[in-house]
Design an enzyme around this catalytic site. Structure first.
Site, short mmCIF file in Angstrom:
data_model
loop_
_atom_site.label_atom_id
_atom_site.label_comp_id
_atom_site.label_asym_id
_atom_site.label_seq_id
_atom_site.Cartn_x
_atom_site.Cartn_y
_atom_site.Cartn_z
N SER A 26 46.80 30.33 51.12
CA SER A 26 45.53 29.61 51.23
C SER A 26 45.27 28.76 49.99
O SER A 26 44.84 27.60 50.07
CB SER A 26 44.38 30.60 51.43
OG SER A 26 44.52 31.30 52.64
N GLY A 93 47.97 26.72 60.78
CA GLY A 93 46.63 26.22 61.07
C GLY A 93 46.09 25.34 59.96
O GLY A 93 45.35 24.38 60.22
N SER A 168 36.72 29.15 60.21
CA SER A 168 36.16 28.56 59.01
C SER A 168 36.96 27.34 58.57
O SER A 168 36.45 26.50 57.81
CB SER A 168 36.14 29.58 57.88
OG SER A 168 37.45 29.93 57.47
N GLN A 169 38.20 27.22 59.03
CA GLN A 169 39.03 26.08 58.66
C GLN A 169 38.43 24.76 59.13
O GLN A 169 38.70 23.71 58.53
CB GLN A 169 40.45 26.23 59.20
CG GLN A 169 41.25 27.31 58.50
CD GLN A 169 42.67 27.44 59.06
OE1 GLN A 169 43.05 26.73 60.01
NE2 GLN A 169 43.46 28.33 58.48
N GLU A 311 41.65 38.21 58.91
CA GLU A 311 43.10 38.22 58.75
C GLU A 311 43.64 39.59 58.37
O GLU A 311 44.84 39.86 58.50
CB GLU A 311 43.51 37.19 57.70
CG GLU A 311 43.07 37.54 56.29
CD GLU A 311 42.99 36.31 55.39
OE1 GLU A 311 43.71 36.30 54.39
OE2 GLU A 311 42.21 35.39 55.71
N HIS A 338 44.00 33.04 66.63
CA HIS A 338 44.92 32.88 65.51
C HIS A 338 46.33 32.64 66.05
O HIS A 338 46.49 32.07 67.14
CB HIS A 338 44.84 34.09 64.60
CG HIS A 338 43.62 34.11 63.73
ND1 HIS A 338 43.45 34.95 62.66
CD2 HIS A 338 42.49 33.35 63.76
CE1 HIS A 338 42.30 34.72 62.07
NE2 HIS A 338 41.68 33.76 62.74
N ARG A 342 45.23 38.13 68.67
CA ARG A 342 45.58 39.32 67.89
C ARG A 342 44.95 40.60 68.43
O ARG A 342 45.54 41.68 68.32
CB ARG A 342 45.21 39.11 66.42
CG ARG A 342 46.19 38.19 65.69
CD ARG A 342 45.83 37.97 64.24
NE ARG A 342 46.90 37.24 63.55
CZ ARG A 342 46.77 36.65 62.37
NH1 ARG A 342 45.61 36.72 61.74
NH2 ARG A 342 47.80 36.02 61.83
N ARG A 383 51.30 38.54 60.74
CA ARG A 383 50.41 39.69 60.56
C ARG A 383 50.71 40.80 61.56
O ARG A 383 50.54 41.98 61.26
CB ARG A 383 48.95 39.26 60.68
CG ARG A 383 48.53 38.13 59.75
CD ARG A 383 48.38 38.57 58.33
NE ARG A 383 47.90 37.48 57.50
CZ ARG A 383 48.14 37.33 56.22
NH1 ARG A 383 48.89 38.22 55.57
NH2 ARG A 383 47.67 36.30 55.54
#
Length: 428
Positions: A26, A93, A168-169, A311, A338, A342, A383
């Protein structure tokens, strides 16, 4: 089709290790992007070398920046952005969402596409917002990959309203480039709460380090003033979310794991692991040596809202599956969008190993259960692979978790499998 299966090692005794982790994805990708629109050359020190960060470097190079990734520290020289380009988003992403607002500053046409699954991930809110700020985007009405940003060399900017409840991206994407817009950018969120707010805090903090004026005093509003993005060298922190499987190894083995260079203050979501693991019964100490976690004799379940740190859900879910008391993970409906859904994937794969797991619209519940070995599918999601190896470590020698496509971990951690295997005594 033959599956690529990797037998996850067993922690047959308490694991006692000290680890140094690669840098934060990030932070690296934000630093690269800001360097590409800054007022001079700069260096990203200790940049993470992974698929996602190399895709970001490739995207910015395609636009016209020079990004030298040959060493440990990556040198970046900004644009100009004057040519047509093609951007491969892969499964990143941050590339799909952060680069289009920069591409809108180009005088060329910039096309975006990625791995097949990326065509299902949400991007329409960002594209709609960019159109509202004056960008021309061709996507045949899909609001998804593939699309083309038809640059005119500048962007008007101004005020825009969007729903960022899926990621939030969406917010960070507009803020990162906003100072270069003629009127800056004033982003207003409407809808359910924005997930993963620490990531927006990270974006705002990094913008301020570059001398960018950001007003975030009001809830659900972020305003970036127009102006210069000052060239700044960034030293990248370890990726704290990537610490999850290693600290979980202490939790499931009753051992002690220290992660070196854990920052005393950080905007990374992974810092929440300290509180989560302590609540599950671990002893957690942060000092000048790093973060040290010692696992308990019996791992306790947890009832927690992970909305801001979604995450971490796969690793925490794996711990809940082997805990001695019930757990409930809430507030993470957004992680269905994601790298894969998930929640559905965790319910299917952990359930397939015997976990007593119930899937909810926004989370998962667990009851204590005896787990067994089997195949753990990753859906191309790093993940998910982390969750698989955590459960594999927790099982006895006669039960093995075979993790499908462990190589997907290269998204944020090159040679994760080799590194992970090296933590276990004598080949297990």
């Amino acid at each position: 089709m033959t599956l690529d299966l990797w037998p996850a090692p067993h922690a047959l005794a308490p694991v006692e290790v000290v680890v140094s982790l690669p840098g934060s994805k990030s932070l690296t990708n934000r630093a690269l992007l800001l360097a590409s629109i800054a007022d001079g050359p700069s260096t990203v020190v200790r940049a993470l070398r992974s698929r996602d960060t190399l895709l970001m470097a490739g995207a910015l190079s395609a636009l016209g920046s020079t990004v030298d990734t040959s060493g440990t520290d990556w040198a970046v020289t900004p644009g100009p952005f004057t040519r047509d380009a093609q951007v491969d988003c892969g499964l990143a992403g941050t590339v799909m969402r952060f680069v289009p607002p920069v591409a809108a500053l180009s005088s060329g046409s910039v096309s975006f596409d990625g791995d097949p699954h990326m065509r299902t991930r949400p991007i329409g809110e960002v594209l709609g917002a960019l159109r509202g700020l004056g960008a021309v985007i061709a996507d045949d009405g899909r609001g998804a990959l593939p699309f083309t940003v038809c640059g005119t060399g500048a962007l008007r900017g101004g005020t825009v309203t969007l729903d960022a409840s899926a990621s939030s991206q969406f917010i960070s994407a507009l803020l990162l480039a906003g100072a270069r817009y003629e009127q800056g950018v004033d982003v207003r969120h409407v809808g359910k709460p924005v997930p993963s707010l620490p990531h927006i805090d990270m974006t705002v903090a990094m913008l301020r380090e570059h001398g960018v004026e950001v007003d975030d005093a009001d809830a659900n509003r972020w305003a970036v003033a127009p102006g210069t993005v000052r060239a700044v060298d960034h030293v990248i922190e370890p990726d704290l979310s990537n610490a999850a499987p290693f600290l979980a190894l202490a939790a499931v083995s009753g051992g002690t794991v220290r992660v070196r260079d854990w920052p005393a203050e950080t905007t990374q979501a992974g810092d929440a692991l300290r509180d989560i693991l302590q609540r599950m019964g671990c002893v957690v100490v942060l000092d000048a040596e790093g973060l040290t976690v010692t696992g308990p004799e019996q791992l306790e379940g947890i009832d927690i809202d992970l909305h801001d740190v979604g995450e971490l859900t796969p690793a925490v879910a794996a711990l809940c599956a082997v805990a001695a008391s019930p757990s409930h993970l809430r507030g993470v409906g957004h992680i269905r969008h994601h790298e894969t859904d998930r929640l559905a994937a965790l319910a299917a794969e952990l359930g397939g190993l015997g976990a007593a797991v119930t899937e909810h619209p926004d989370g998962l519940s667990f009851a204590p259960a005896s787990l067994h070995g089997g195949v753990f599918h990753t859906y191309g999601d790093h993940r998910m692979a982390h969750a698989g190896v955590i459960v594999g470590a927790a099982l006895g020698a006669d039960e093995t978790v075979e993790v499908e496509n462990i190589a997907t971990t290269s998204k944020t951690f090159p040679d994760f499998a080799g590194f992970w295997s090296g933590l276990f005594p004598s080949g297990d």
